[in-house]
Design an enzyme around this catalytic site. Sequence first.
Site, PDB file in Angstrom:
ATOM      1  N   PHE A   1      -6.950  17.004  -0.045  1.00  0.00           N
ATOM      2  CA  PHE A   1      -6.522  17.110   1.341  1.00  0.00           C
ATOM      3  C   PHE A   1      -5.267  16.251   1.564  1.00  0.00           C
ATOM      4  O   PHE A   1      -5.239  15.084   1.192  1.00  0.00           O
ATOM      5  CB  PHE A   1      -7.641  16.657   2.282  1.00  0.00           C
ATOM      6  CG  PHE A   1      -7.228  16.680   3.728  1.00  0.00           C
ATOM      7  CD1 PHE A   1      -6.875  17.885   4.337  1.00  0.00           C
ATOM      8  CD2 PHE A   1      -7.155  15.513   4.475  1.00  0.00           C
ATOM      9  CE1 PHE A   1      -6.466  17.911   5.666  1.00  0.00           C
ATOM     10  CE2 PHE A   1      -6.753  15.537   5.803  1.00  0.00           C
ATOM     11  CZ  PHE A   1      -6.404  16.745   6.390  1.00  0.00           C
ATOM     12  N   GLN A   2      -4.273  16.869   2.138  1.00  0.00           N
ATOM     13  CA  GLN A   2      -2.992  16.209   2.422  1.00  0.00           C
ATOM     14  C   GLN A   2      -2.329  15.644   1.168  1.00  0.00           C
ATOM     15  O   GLN A   2      -1.628  14.643   1.223  1.00  0.00           O
ATOM     16  CB  GLN A   2      -3.136  15.141   3.506  1.00  0.00           C
ATOM     17  CG  GLN A   2      -3.486  15.782   4.842  1.00  0.00           C
ATOM     18  CD  GLN A   2      -3.273  14.877   6.025  1.00  0.00           C
ATOM     19  OE1 GLN A   2      -3.425  13.668   5.939  1.00  0.00           O
ATOM     20  NE2 GLN A   2      -2.919  15.474   7.162  1.00  0.00           N
TER      21      GLN A   2
ATOM     22  N   GLU B   1       7.957  12.791  11.919  1.00  0.00           N
ATOM     23  CA  GLU B   1       8.462  11.981  10.804  1.00  0.00           C
ATOM     24  C   GLU B   1       9.936  12.223  10.509  1.00  0.00           C
ATOM     25  O   GLU B   1      10.626  11.349   9.984  1.00  0.00           O
ATOM     26  CB  GLU B   1       7.624  12.216   9.542  1.00  0.00           C
ATOM     27  CG  GLU B   1       6.206  11.650   9.616  1.00  0.00           C
ATOM     28  CD  GLU B   1       5.207  12.620  10.226  1.00  0.00           C
ATOM     29  OE1 GLU B   1       5.621  13.653  10.797  1.00  0.00           O
ATOM     30  OE2 GLU B   1       3.995  12.349  10.144  1.00  0.00           O
TER      31      GLU B   1
ATOM     32  N   LYS C   1      -3.655   5.677  -1.986  1.00  0.00           N
ATOM     33  CA  LYS C   1      -4.456   4.866  -1.073  1.00  0.00           C
ATOM     34  C   LYS C   1      -5.274   3.799  -1.814  1.00  0.00           C
ATOM     35  O   LYS C   1      -5.429   2.683  -1.321  1.00  0.00           O
ATOM     36  CB  LYS C   1      -5.387   5.780  -0.268  1.00  0.00           C
ATOM     37  CG  LYS C   1      -5.981   5.082   0.942  1.00  0.00           C
ATOM     38  CD  LYS C   1      -6.694   6.051   1.865  1.00  0.00           C
ATOM     39  CE  LYS C   1      -7.258   5.315   3.074  1.00  0.00           C
ATOM     40  NZ  LYS C   1      -7.957   6.242   3.990  1.00  0.00           N
TER      41      LYS C   1
ATOM     42  N   MET D   1      29.180  26.364  17.777  1.00  0.00           N
ATOM     43  CA  MET D   1      29.906  26.441  16.517  1.00  0.00           C
ATOM     44  C   MET D   1      29.608  27.765  15.810  1.00  0.00           C
ATOM     45  O   MET D   1      30.483  28.349  15.174  1.00  0.00           O
ATOM     46  CB  MET D   1      29.545  25.256  15.617  1.00  0.00           C
ATOM     47  CG  MET D   1      30.452  25.090  14.432  1.00  0.00           C
ATOM     48  SD  MET D   1      32.193  24.961  14.894  1.00  0.00           S
ATOM     49  CE  MET D   1      32.394  23.182  15.000  1.00  0.00           C
TER      50      MET D   1
HETATM   51  C1  TPP Z   1      19.001  22.161  11.217  1.00  0.00           C
HETATM   52  C2  TPP Z   1      20.188  23.041  11.339  1.00  0.00           C
HETATM   53  N1  TPP Z   1      20.029  24.379  11.492  1.00  0.00           N
HETATM   54  C3  TPP Z   1      21.110  25.182  11.621  1.00  0.00           C
HETATM   55  C4  TPP Z   1      22.376  24.666  11.586  1.00  0.00           C
HETATM   56  C5  TPP Z   1      23.594  25.587  11.694  1.00  0.00           C
HETATM   57  N2  TPP Z   1      24.351  25.245  12.914  1.00  0.00           N
HETATM   58  C6  TPP Z   1      25.465  24.486  12.895  1.00  0.00           C
HETATM   59  S1  TPP Z   1      26.100  24.195  14.409  1.00  0.00           S
HETATM   60  C7  TPP Z   1      24.916  25.127  15.134  1.00  0.00           C
HETATM   61  C8  TPP Z   1      24.902  25.321  16.624  1.00  0.00           C
HETATM   62  C9  TPP Z   1      24.664  24.075  17.372  1.00  0.00           C
HETATM   63  O1  TPP Z   1      24.565  24.382  18.726  1.00  0.00           O
HETATM   64  P1  TPP Z   1      24.635  23.244  19.819  1.00  0.00           P
HETATM   65  O2  TPP Z   1      23.716  22.147  19.462  1.00  0.00           O
HETATM   66  O3  TPP Z   1      24.429  23.836  21.162  1.00  0.00           O
HETATM   67  O4  TPP Z   1      26.096  22.684  19.661  1.00  0.00           O
HETATM   68  P2  TPP Z   1      27.498  23.344  20.074  1.00  0.00           P
HETATM   69  O5  TPP Z   1      28.099  23.887  18.813  1.00  0.00           O
HETATM   70  O6  TPP Z   1      27.232  24.394  21.089  1.00  0.00           O
HETATM   71  O7  TPP Z   1      28.287  22.209  20.613  1.00  0.00           O
HETATM   72  C10 TPP Z   1      24.042  25.660  14.185  1.00  0.00           C
HETATM   73  C11 TPP Z   1      22.915  26.547  14.480  1.00  0.00           C
HETATM   74  C12 TPP Z   1      22.490  23.268  11.405  1.00  0.00           C
HETATM   75  N3  TPP Z   1      23.683  22.666  11.321  1.00  0.00           N
HETATM   76  N4  TPP Z   1      21.395  22.487  11.313  1.00  0.00           N
END
Ligand code: TPP
Lengths: 188, 598
Positions: B126-127, B64, B176, B496
């Site tokens: 439920f749910q 979802e 529902k 990042m």
């Molecule tokens: C759902 C979620 N969890 C954690 C983060 C924190 N976060 C930001 S960038 C990143 C790394 C992303 O890695 P990747 O997809 O390999 O991209 P890259 O930076 O290597 O290009 C994380 C963990 C986020 N933005 N979103």
Amino acid sequence: MMTAEAQTHYPTTDGPKPKERFYTLLVIVDNEIGMMSRISGLLSARGYNIQTVTAAEVNHAKHLSRISIVTKATPDVIDQIVAQLEKLIPVHFVRNLTDEGNAVERELAVIKLRYNETYKEKIDAIAAGYNTRILEQFEDVIIMEISAATARVEEFISSVPKRAIIDLSRSGVVATTRDGKAIVKIED
Amino acid sequence: MPSNAIKKQMTEKKEMLTGAQIVLRALQDQGVDSLFGYPGGAVLPIYDELFKQESVRHILVRHEQGAAHAAEGYARSSGKVGVVLVTSGPGATNTVTGLMDALMDSIPLVCITGQVPSHLIGSDAFQEADTTGITRSCTKHNFLVKDAKDLAETIHKAFHIARSGRPGPVVVDIPKDIQFADAAYVSPEDVKVKTYNPVLKGDENKIEAAIDLIASAKKPVFYTGGGIINAGPQASKLLRAFVKKTGAPITQTLMGLGAYPADDAQFLGMLGMHGTYEANMAMHDCDVMIAIGSRFDDRVTGNLKKFSPNSKKIHVDIDPSSINKTVSVDVGIVADATSALEDFIKVWDEKNVSADQPDLSDWWDQISKWRDVKSLSYEKHDTIIKPQFAIERLYEKTKNLGKDVFVTTEVGQHQMWAAQHFHFNNPNRWMTSGGLGTMGYGLPAAIGAQIANPGGFVVDIAGEASILMNIQEMSTAIQYRLPVKVFIINNQWMGMVRQWQELIHGERYSQSYTEALPDFVKLAEAYGGLGLRAENVSQLDGVIDQMIAYDGPVIADICVDAKENCFPMIPSGAAHCDMILGTQSNRPEVTKEGLKMV
Ligand SMILES: Cc1ncc(C[n+]2csc(CCOP(=O)(O)OP(=O)(O)O)c2C)c(N)n1
Ligand SMILES: [Mg+2]
């Protein structure tokens, strides 16, 4: 020219803090399910400093509620609070009575006191100086109400001997404007 | 209590439908051609009605969250409202991230959730989940329908609220029993939301004051955002016309890219934390800032205390609470961007400002010096694929495809490189999770964009970590033969995160390396798509060509330099004028305050 400091609303640690004061807001809102939770959720999510919130339906035909909020804020933050409240879909409008400068405000306190030999005289003397009313009296207990501006209510409570107070309940602020106009129509 | 509209309907026509039929009828009347959903017990009556008709196409996602992001991609690439349909409990809670994402980025969504029957609400059935309670802070508004008589009206209101003013997600929670109950249908024309009438037209005096400021500016800069995109294509046209008239430079936020053409000489590139040197310096040094449909987000402003200290600021926004929220402005105009730009142009022409406007050539000279810094440059390599190079090649190879190109992204370095190196010359072509920064956004958003634009070329510029968060949607792409491309900038790191750890946390790489990545080529094949891999520069163009040529879903695993950092960068807590450039060998000074920032 404005300084950089003056331009930001939430200075971090240094820089002069803008002055905070109490504001009274009136919110006119559809009285639907979850309405109070919408309002209180918004205020808490954005970290606003809420003193009192009171709410009641004032137009039963149209299910309109009137919520009075007293909050401590800087002028910038109060504008932001008003804007955020007005963004809520069921909110019809918000009035900032403090900025409008013509608020008539009242708060009700119901106070249960030990009315025995030790305190009786003192309580009578203090109560005479305020707009109090006796609601109940039995054995050596007295229940009084006071209706006044919040500062007066505070003053009354603090002048009663601490040990005499058994129970205290306060309504929070309700308000209207010192003029001949309606904030919201109560009929039709 | 039935509204007048409903009473009228009941006496005039008495056309009774079941709640589920009302849902479908309302969607049809709202012009919905596609929706994204996943069935379950509490929405079965609605699914039954879906089965009996053909005008609304249901796209079955695999999670979802995917439905919500797909609806976002659909909405942002088409300008229409995205629609989601999910069951109660877990179906509803799984949409929460997508709803929050849409709220932050002002994307119009209507999310219909099933609910346990009315008499069981509050019994931990439920749910059962308190969907309206849970989604109160991640929607623009939400409704729990308590009476079938209100259902049609509620759905129409939901669409109105979602798409007007500052757009956003709206949840309609339908127990529902209401889906089975009979009630009269109400048409959209008969529904009004009394308390919600956003102001569209800006105050005349303020428009004039704004023009006077712009007319006197020696160092003006436009700073525009996603609000221009949301206002519709006309706003982009007017923006172009007005920027041309003023001769001023323009920078755009991450969410605003494409509204003004990236290839135009007056465009300075994106601003903010990973924006260009010239854009951020122009913001810092300008004397008049013209912000339209942008919200002074912390990624954009950097340190608020040092934000554009000497400028007069004009801010146009449809959301009154955006004005003076974090930055005080001199002229705040509550208006729709289209309307405000029309008024700006009208007053500009009436006053014949162009004739005696200050000469901007000193300002442009200064800007060209900043441009000479070439803040987006990076060291190329003969064999190792630099991530920026991969995106440049993708742009070069897709810009003359003869198709509309739509780019979505995940979140991380690749997202910023895409924003920097892919050029967007038209609105509604770029979809990224800006406000919430949701990893896992890109693939479902690409699916939504492809549904809305069957003839378009849709590519998700992804990171290898992010893509795994909603990789299951490959299965959706296969089912509906959606030729979406996933272009993975695979650096094997949560790049990042790794970059921040390198620059700010003493190179302690805590949990940012993914030890066990899947073989993305085999993964693509397992889903029934095409898998490709480029391991060095000589393979890159060939892989991009193959990816473009293949008429179906593709995962292209682009193995890039693992330790490349994304520059330029404003370290957190720093000002626009304190950027670190890629060519600098020094490390950023991060203040104690800055360390606490995200
Ligand atoms: C759902 C979620 N969890 C954690 C983060 C924190 N976060 C930001 S960038 C990143 C790394 C992303 O890695 P990747 O997809 O390999 O991209 P890259 O930076 O290597 O290009 C994380 C963990 C986020 N933005 N979103
Ligand atoms: Mg990565």
